[in-house]
Design an enzyme around this catalytic site. Structure first.
Site, PDB file in Angstrom:
ATOM      1  N   HIS A 250       0.824  -1.197   0.000  1.00  0.00           N
ATOM      2  CA  HIS A 250       0.000   0.000   0.000  1.00  0.00           C
ATOM      3  C   HIS A 250       0.864   1.255   0.000  1.00  0.00           C
ATOM      4  O   HIS A 250       0.597   2.205  -0.741  1.00  0.00           O
ATOM      5  CB  HIS A 250      -0.925  -0.035   1.214  1.00  0.00           C
ATOM      6  CG  HIS A 250      -1.977   1.004   1.132  1.00  0.00           C
ATOM      7  ND1 HIS A 250      -3.080   0.847   0.320  1.00  0.00           N
ATOM      8  CD2 HIS A 250      -2.069   2.224   1.675  1.00  0.00           C
ATOM      9  CE1 HIS A 250      -3.810   1.942   0.405  1.00  0.00           C
ATOM     10  NE2 HIS A 250      -3.221   2.785   1.227  1.00  0.00           N
ATOM     11  N   GLU A 251       1.915   1.238   0.812  1.00  0.00           N
ATOM     12  CA  GLU A 251       2.805   2.405   0.887  1.00  0.00           C
ATOM     13  C   GLU A 251       3.513   2.654  -0.442  1.00  0.00           C
ATOM     14  O   GLU A 251       3.861   3.784  -0.767  1.00  0.00           O
ATOM     15  CB  GLU A 251       3.859   2.201   1.988  1.00  0.00           C
ATOM     16  CG  GLU A 251       3.320   2.317   3.388  1.00  0.00           C
ATOM     17  CD  GLU A 251       2.640   3.659   3.632  1.00  0.00           C
ATOM     18  OE1 GLU A 251       3.216   4.691   3.271  1.00  0.00           O
ATOM     19  OE2 GLU A 251       1.504   3.646   4.158  1.00  0.00           O
TER      20      GLU A 251
ATOM     21  N   TYR B 182       1.293 -15.812 -23.527  1.00  0.00           N
ATOM     22  CA  TYR B 182       2.201 -16.923 -23.839  1.00  0.00           C
ATOM     23  C   TYR B 182       1.854 -17.596 -25.169  1.00  0.00           C
ATOM     24  O   TYR B 182       2.118 -18.774 -25.357  1.00  0.00           O
ATOM     25  CB  TYR B 182       2.241 -17.909 -22.672  1.00  0.00           C
ATOM     26  CG  TYR B 182       2.752 -17.236 -21.413  1.00  0.00           C
ATOM     27  CD1 TYR B 182       4.098 -16.879 -21.312  1.00  0.00           C
ATOM     28  CD2 TYR B 182       1.897 -16.894 -20.373  1.00  0.00           C
ATOM     29  CE1 TYR B 182       4.571 -16.209 -20.192  1.00  0.00           C
ATOM     30  CE2 TYR B 182       2.366 -16.223 -19.247  1.00  0.00           C
ATOM     31  CZ  TYR B 182       3.697 -15.880 -19.171  1.00  0.00           C
ATOM     32  OH  TYR B 182       4.164 -15.208 -18.067  1.00  0.00           O
TER      33      TYR B 182
ATOM     34  N   ARG C 131       7.983 -18.544 -12.226  1.00  0.00           N
ATOM     35  CA  ARG C 131       7.775 -18.301 -13.663  1.00  0.00           C
ATOM     36  C   ARG C 131       8.601 -19.324 -14.416  1.00  0.00           C
ATOM     37  O   ARG C 131       9.774 -19.515 -14.138  1.00  0.00           O
ATOM     38  CB  ARG C 131       8.188 -16.873 -14.010  1.00  0.00           C
ATOM     39  CG  ARG C 131       7.601 -15.893 -13.015  1.00  0.00           C
ATOM     40  CD  ARG C 131       7.909 -14.481 -13.352  1.00  0.00           C
ATOM     41  NE  ARG C 131       7.201 -14.090 -14.560  1.00  0.00           N
ATOM     42  CZ  ARG C 131       7.595 -13.087 -15.309  1.00  0.00           C
ATOM     43  NH1 ARG C 131       8.676 -12.413 -15.002  1.00  0.00           N
ATOM     44  NH2 ARG C 131       6.912 -12.773 -16.380  1.00  0.00           N
TER      45      ARG C 131
ATOM     46  N   THR D  59       4.317 -10.918 -13.466  1.00  0.00           N
ATOM     47  CA  THR D  59       4.788 -10.782 -12.092  1.00  0.00           C
ATOM     48  C   THR D  59       4.966 -12.132 -11.405  1.00  0.00           C
ATOM     49  O   THR D  59       5.541 -12.198 -10.337  1.00  0.00           O
ATOM     50  CB  THR D  59       3.748 -10.006 -11.269  1.00  0.00           C
ATOM     51  OG1 THR D  59       2.510 -10.730 -11.348  1.00  0.00           O
ATOM     52  CG2 THR D  59       3.546  -8.613 -11.812  1.00  0.00           C
ATOM     53  N   GLY D  60       4.426 -13.181 -11.983  1.00  0.00           N
ATOM     54  CA  GLY D  60       4.495 -14.486 -11.331  1.00  0.00           C
ATOM     55  C   GLY D  60       3.445 -14.654 -10.250  1.00  0.00           C
ATOM     56  O   GLY D  60       3.486 -15.608  -9.471  1.00  0.00           O
TER      57      GLY D  60
HETATM   58  P1  ADP Z   1       3.173 -14.303 -14.914  1.00  0.00           P
HETATM   59  O1  ADP Z   1       2.894 -12.933 -14.403  1.00  0.00           O
HETATM   60  O2  ADP Z   1       4.609 -14.620 -15.058  1.00  0.00           O
HETATM   61  O3  ADP Z   1       2.360 -14.658 -16.127  1.00  0.00           O
HETATM   62  P2  ADP Z   1       1.557 -16.313 -13.571  1.00  0.00           P
HETATM   63  O4  ADP Z   1       1.468 -16.686 -12.136  1.00  0.00           O
HETATM   64  O5  ADP Z   1       0.315 -15.855 -14.232  1.00  0.00           O
HETATM   65  O6  ADP Z   1       2.704 -15.241 -13.692  1.00  0.00           O
HETATM   66  O7  ADP Z   1       2.137 -17.559 -14.365  1.00  0.00           O
HETATM   67  C1  ADP Z   1       3.279 -18.239 -13.853  1.00  0.00           C
HETATM   68  C2  ADP Z   1       4.081 -18.843 -14.980  1.00  0.00           C
HETATM   69  O8  ADP Z   1       3.359 -19.914 -15.588  1.00  0.00           O
HETATM   70  C3  ADP Z   1       4.380 -17.878 -16.121  1.00  0.00           C
HETATM   71  O9  ADP Z   1       5.508 -17.104 -15.863  1.00  0.00           O
HETATM   72  C4  ADP Z   1       4.575 -18.828 -17.284  1.00  0.00           C
HETATM   73  O10 ADP Z   1       5.899 -19.325 -17.246  1.00  0.00           O
HETATM   74  C5  ADP Z   1       3.622 -19.977 -16.969  1.00  0.00           C
HETATM   75  N1  ADP Z   1       2.326 -19.845 -17.696  1.00  0.00           N
HETATM   76  C6  ADP Z   1       1.145 -19.377 -17.191  1.00  0.00           C
HETATM   77  N2  ADP Z   1       0.161 -19.447 -18.098  1.00  0.00           N
HETATM   78  C7  ADP Z   1       0.696 -19.968 -19.216  1.00  0.00           C
HETATM   79  C8  ADP Z   1       0.195 -20.310 -20.517  1.00  0.00           C
HETATM   80  N3  ADP Z   1      -1.083 -20.105 -20.850  1.00  0.00           N
HETATM   81  N4  ADP Z   1       1.069 -20.856 -21.408  1.00  0.00           N
HETATM   82  C9  ADP Z   1       2.361 -21.077 -21.070  1.00  0.00           C
HETATM   83  N5  ADP Z   1       2.900 -20.786 -19.863  1.00  0.00           N
HETATM   84  C10 ADP Z   1       2.086 -20.234 -18.945  1.00  0.00           C
END
Ligand code: ADP
Length: 281
Positions: free
Chosen positions: A44-45, A175, A218, A230-231
């Site tokens: 928040h900050e 992706y 990720r 952001t993962g």
């Molecule tokens: P990000 O912000 O990196 O997309 P997520 O938590 O949404 O974070 O996803 C985690 C990881 O899962 C991604 O960094 C990617 O490596 C993989 N991922 C997620 N969705 C897909 C998809 N539809 N196809 C391929 N890889 C995916």
């Protein structure tokens, strides 16, 4: 048989054991709450300075517009400054997303179990998701297609369900290559309704499949970074699914596309048990 004294001692020891375990659970809940509050407060900050950075970067971008018509000797400096301003803008936008998603996640973690579930019209959710993702999809020439019945209803929070499906569709777009297809399908069942989000994208390696729902995990650093992710997106989806008593699964082959399935309750939760009738003495 063992003398009574021994029995009593055993019972007392067991009781101590249970008490210690209970204290552990309370302590770990307390720690989880402290951690959650800390993350929420820091996030928040950070919102205000990050917002300021973004505005300043936008002002810099305006100030470094190249002069029309003819570029002069100063153009090169201006161009360099503009490139830096673009990076600041890009990175601060990413920090902004990170902070928003962290806040969202801490909110969800604090909200278990879900407050009174309401009927949620999936037609509305799908329309909302397609609307939210239209610009990013069309920038890559990706069609988001929907197949499924009209009028399907799940039970929970409409905004949380829309967030979960949006995250899945945003990932499917991020992706995937250009001019591919993302398919959204709703499959109703008696107890559960499944929502599939399928893409023809890069896919996920088997050793990553178990881990992608973890916070900040990720799959392929290089590829993921280019998307500015952001993962946290899938961790949020998983939390929303479990808050609803449902789950999220994935099947994928590297290079062959992925399908994420969100399973949500198709029935209202058990209504509270009727109060026992008053007994006459
Ligand atoms: P990000 O912000 O990196 O997309 P997520 O938590 O949404 O974070 O996803 C985690 C990881 O899962 C991604 O960094 C990617 O490596 C993989 N991922 C997620 N969705 C897909 C998809 N539809 N196809 C391929 N890889 C995916």
């Amino acid at each position: 048989s063992a003398p009574l004294g021994l029995h009593l001692r055993a019972v007392a020891l067991n009781a101590t054991h249970v008490a210690v375990e209970a204290a552990d659970v309370t302590e770990s809940h307390r720690l989880a709450r402290v951690r959650r509050d800390f993350v929420a407060n820091v996030s928040h900050e950070l919102k205000t300075p990050i917002g300021a950075l973004q505005l300043l970067a936008e002002a810099l971008l305006d100030a470094t517009e190249l002069p029309e018509p003819a570029p002069d000797a100063q153009s090169e400096d201006l161009l360099a400054a503009r490139r830096f301003a673009e990076r600041i803008h890009h990175e601060s936008a990413r920090m902004g997303r990170l902070v928003n998603e962290l806040l969202e996640l801490t909110r969800l973690q604090g909200a278990e179990p879900l407050p009174t579930p309401e009927p949620v019209a999936l037609d509305w959710v799908i329309a909302e998701v397609i609307d939210r993702t239209r610009t990013t999809a069309s920038a890559k020439g990706i069609d988001v297609e929907y197949t499924g019945p009209k009028g399907a209803t799940v039970y929970g929070s409409d905004s949380q369900i829309a967030t979960a499906v949006t995250n899945l569709v945003e990932n499917a777009i991020a992706y995937s290559g250009e001019d591919t297809k993302v398919s959204l399908a709703v499959r109703p069942g008696d107890d559960w309704i499944e929502i599939d989000v399928a893409d023809e994208g890069i896919g996920i390696a088997p050793h990553d499949l178990d881990r992608i729902f973890e916070r900040f995990y990720r799959a392929d650093q290089a590829r993921s970074r280019a998307t500015g992710g952001t993962g946290l997106g899938l961790a949020i989806v998983k939390h929303i699914a479990t808050n609803h008593g449902g789950r999220v699964d994935v099947s994928s082959t590297l290079g062959g596309g992925s399908t994420f399935t969100l399973r949500l309750p198709a029935r209202p939760p058990e209504s509270p048990l009727p109060l026992p009738a008053a007994t006459e003495i």
